[in-house]
Motif scaffolding. Structure first.
Motif, short mmCIF file in Angstrom:
data_model
loop_
_atom_site.label_atom_id
_atom_site.label_comp_id
_atom_site.label_asym_id
_atom_site.label_seq_id
_atom_site.Cartn_x
_atom_site.Cartn_y
_atom_site.Cartn_z
N THR A 148 -17.94 -1.44 -0.01
CA THR A 148 -17.20 -1.54 1.25
C THR A 148 -16.09 -0.49 1.25
OG1 THR A 148 -15.54 -3.07 0.38
CG2 THR A 148 -17.59 -4.04 1.24
N PRO A 149 -15.53 -0.17 2.42
CA PRO A 149 -14.43 0.79 2.46
C PRO A 149 -13.28 0.40 1.53
CG PRO A 149 -15.26 0.42 4.67
CD PRO A 149 -15.95 -0.57 3.78
N ARG A 150 -12.97 -0.89 1.45
CA ARG A 150 -11.90 -1.33 0.56
C ARG A 150 -12.28 -1.11 -0.90
NH1 ARG A 150 -6.63 -2.02 0.67
NH2 ARG A 150 -6.42 -3.83 2.04
N GLU A 151 -13.54 -1.37 -1.26
CA GLU A 151 -13.98 -1.16 -2.64
C GLU A 151 -13.96 0.31 -3.01
OE1 GLU A 151 -16.89 -5.12 -2.83
OE2 GLU A 151 -17.72 -3.13 -2.36
N LEU A 152 -14.32 1.19 -2.07
CA LEU A 152 -14.23 2.63 -2.33
C LEU A 152 -12.78 3.04 -2.57
CD1 LEU A 152 -16.74 4.14 0.27
CD2 LEU A 152 -16.87 4.36 -2.22
N GLU A 153 -11.88 2.44 -1.80
CA GLU A 153 -10.46 2.74 -1.96
C GLU A 153 -9.97 2.30 -3.33
OE1 GLU A 153 -6.29 2.10 0.55
OE2 GLU A 153 -7.96 0.69 0.81
N VAL A 154 -10.40 1.10 -3.74
CA VAL A 154 -10.02 0.59 -5.06
C VAL A 154 -10.58 1.49 -6.16
CG1 VAL A 154 -10.36 -1.30 -6.71
CG2 VAL A 154 -9.77 -1.82 -4.33
N LEU A 155 -11.82 1.93 -6.01
CA LEU A 155 -12.44 2.80 -7.02
C LEU A 155 -11.69 4.12 -7.13
CD1 LEU A 155 -14.62 3.43 -9.08
CD2 LEU A 155 -16.15 4.05 -7.19
N ARG A 156 -11.33 4.70 -6.00
CA ARG A 156 -10.58 5.96 -6.03
C ARG A 156 -9.25 5.81 -6.77
NH1 ARG A 156 -12.19 6.36 -0.44
NH2 ARG A 156 -13.76 7.99 -0.15
N LEU A 157 -8.53 4.75 -6.46
CA LEU A 157 -7.23 4.54 -7.09
C LEU A 157 -7.38 4.19 -8.57
CD1 LEU A 157 -5.41 2.54 -4.26
CD2 LEU A 157 -5.03 4.92 -4.95
N LEU A 158 -8.42 3.40 -8.89
CA LEU A 158 -8.68 3.05 -10.29
C LEU A 158 -8.92 4.33 -11.10
CD1 LEU A 158 -11.11 0.24 -11.45
CD2 LEU A 158 -11.21 2.49 -12.46
N ALA A 159 -9.62 5.30 -10.50
CA ALA A 159 -9.94 6.53 -11.20
C ALA A 159 -8.73 7.43 -11.41
CB ALA A 159 -11.01 7.30 -10.43
N THR A 160 -7.63 7.17 -10.70
CA THR A 160 -6.42 7.96 -10.91
C THR A 160 -5.58 7.39 -12.04
OG1 THR A 160 -5.06 6.71 -9.33
CG2 THR A 160 -6.36 8.56 -8.46
N GLY A 161 -6.02 6.29 -12.63
CA GLY A 161 -5.33 5.74 -13.78
C GLY A 161 -4.48 4.53 -13.51
N LEU A 162 -4.61 3.93 -12.31
CA LEU A 162 -3.80 2.76 -12.00
C LEU A 162 -4.36 1.50 -12.66
CD1 LEU A 162 -2.99 3.22 -8.20
CD2 LEU A 162 -1.70 4.00 -10.19
N SER A 163 -3.49 0.67 -13.18
CA SER A 163 -3.89 -0.62 -13.73
C SER A 163 -4.12 -1.60 -12.58
CB SER A 163 -2.78 -1.17 -14.63
OG SER A 163 -1.62 -1.45 -13.87
N ASN A 164 -4.65 -2.78 -12.87
CA ASN A 164 -4.86 -3.78 -11.83
C ASN A 164 -3.54 -4.17 -11.17
OD1 ASN A 164 -7.56 -3.76 -12.30
ND2 ASN A 164 -7.72 -5.85 -13.06
N ALA A 165 -2.48 -4.28 -11.96
CA ALA A 165 -1.18 -4.64 -11.39
C ALA A 165 -0.68 -3.55 -10.45
CB ALA A 165 -0.17 -4.87 -12.52
N GLU A 166 -0.89 -2.29 -10.85
CA GLU A 166 -0.47 -1.18 -9.99
C GLU A 166 -1.33 -1.09 -8.74
OE1 GLU A 166 1.26 1.83 -13.42
OE2 GLU A 166 -0.90 1.74 -13.04
N LEU A 167 -2.62 -1.38 -8.88
CA LEU A 167 -3.50 -1.42 -7.72
C LEU A 167 -3.05 -2.49 -6.73
CD1 LEU A 167 -7.02 -1.04 -9.40
CD2 LEU A 167 -5.99 0.55 -7.78
N ALA A 168 -2.69 -3.65 -7.26
CA ALA A 168 -2.24 -4.75 -6.41
C ALA A 168 -0.99 -4.36 -5.65
CB ALA A 168 -1.98 -6.00 -7.26
N ASP A 169 -0.07 -3.69 -6.33
CA ASP A 169 1.17 -3.27 -5.68
C ASP A 169 0.90 -2.21 -4.62
OD1 ASP A 169 4.17 -3.23 -5.63
OD2 ASP A 169 3.82 -1.13 -6.19
N ARG A 170 0.05 -1.25 -4.94
CA ARG A 170 -0.26 -0.16 -4.01
C ARG A 170 -0.97 -0.67 -2.75
NH1 ARG A 170 -1.54 5.38 -4.57
NH2 ARG A 170 -0.12 5.33 -6.35
N LEU A 171 -1.88 -1.62 -2.93
CA LEU A 171 -2.69 -2.10 -1.81
C LEU A 171 -2.14 -3.37 -1.17
CD1 LEU A 171 -6.19 -1.56 -3.47
CD2 LEU A 171 -5.08 -0.10 -1.76
N THR A 172 -1.03 -3.85 -1.69
CA THR A 172 -0.41 -5.10 -1.21
C THR A 172 -1.42 -6.24 -1.27
OG1 THR A 172 0.76 -3.66 0.38
CG2 THR A 172 1.13 -6.03 0.56
#
Length: 236
Positions: free
Chosen positions: A171-195
């Protein structure tokens, strides 16, 4: 120096008996690792002095984790890893042992399906924690470390990047998560970035791995670069 992976909580569902195969052509290294692991209650199911012995040992003992040296006689650790992970040992995780940080062979091992790597001068505490973490189904490498490997050794010609055949399933959201994950963000950082809540982020990551047929987030980071979803040095 990278921080040791977190220890699993006592009530973790996979905190039961843990079995490991040690593959290294140096007997002294194998003996040292065996002493460290058995002292912490981890069973060493077998030892192997080369890749061929490692493959045979895994097929015979079905361990949870393999500590795999790269440079070994007869068959190296890369070929052994490939044979193990494509030979029906889906539940076995491979940790690559290497002498040098960012060894180009480590990148090849990760694309083959290894769940991470350890330097041979790892501390006993880090070794035990790493094995338990990988056995739990997580990846040993922090995404930022994986990114350094990928940026250094992945192909850089974006014109040759070929979309993964299942990438369209995200999904578009999953693609967004994958892109951010690949930049080195942890799950906690992903949660903060994506609210989002950490639980929601973890669910997204789990679905991404499932849809793409990946073992862990290490492979997800590698795939993001190899498909051109994100480029070396870029943010996608």
């Amino acid at each position: 120096m990278d921080r040791p992976p977190p220890a699993l909580p006592p009530d973790d569902p996979v905190s039961g008996p843990l079995r490991v195969v040690i593959a290294d052509d140096q007997a002294l290294v194998r003996t040292g690792f065996r002493m460290i692991l058995t002292a912490d209650g981890i069973e060493v199911a077998a030892e192997a002095a080369d890749g061929a012995e490692a493959v045979a040992a895994v097929r015979r003992t079905r361990p949870d984790v393999v500590l795999m040296d790269i440079r070994m006689p007869r068959m190296d650790g890369l070929e052994a890893t490939r044979r193990i992970l494509t030979g029906g040992a889906e539940e076995t995780r491979v940790l690559i042992l290497t002498t040098y940080d960012l060894d180009q062979y480590v990148y090849t091992a990760l694309t083959t399906g290894a769940s991470g790597f350890l330097l041979k001068d790892v501390t006993p505490e880090h070794l035990v924690a790493a094995i338990r973490l990988v056995r739990s189904g997580d990846a040993l490498l922090a995404p930022s470390i994986t990114r350094r490997l990928v940026e250094r050794f992945a192909r850089r010609d974006e014109a040759k990047a070929t979309p993964h055949r299942d990438l369209s399933e995200l999904t578009p959201r999953e693609l967004e998560v994958l892109r951010l994950l690949a930049t080195g963000l942890s799950n906690a950082e992903l949660a903060d970035r994506l609210t989002l809540s950490p639980t929601t982020v973890k669910t997204h990551v789990t679905r991404i791995l499932s849809k793409l047929g990946l073992r862990d987030r290490v492979q997800a980071v590698v795939l993001a670069y190899e498909t051109g979803l994100i480029s070396p040095g870029g943010s996608g």
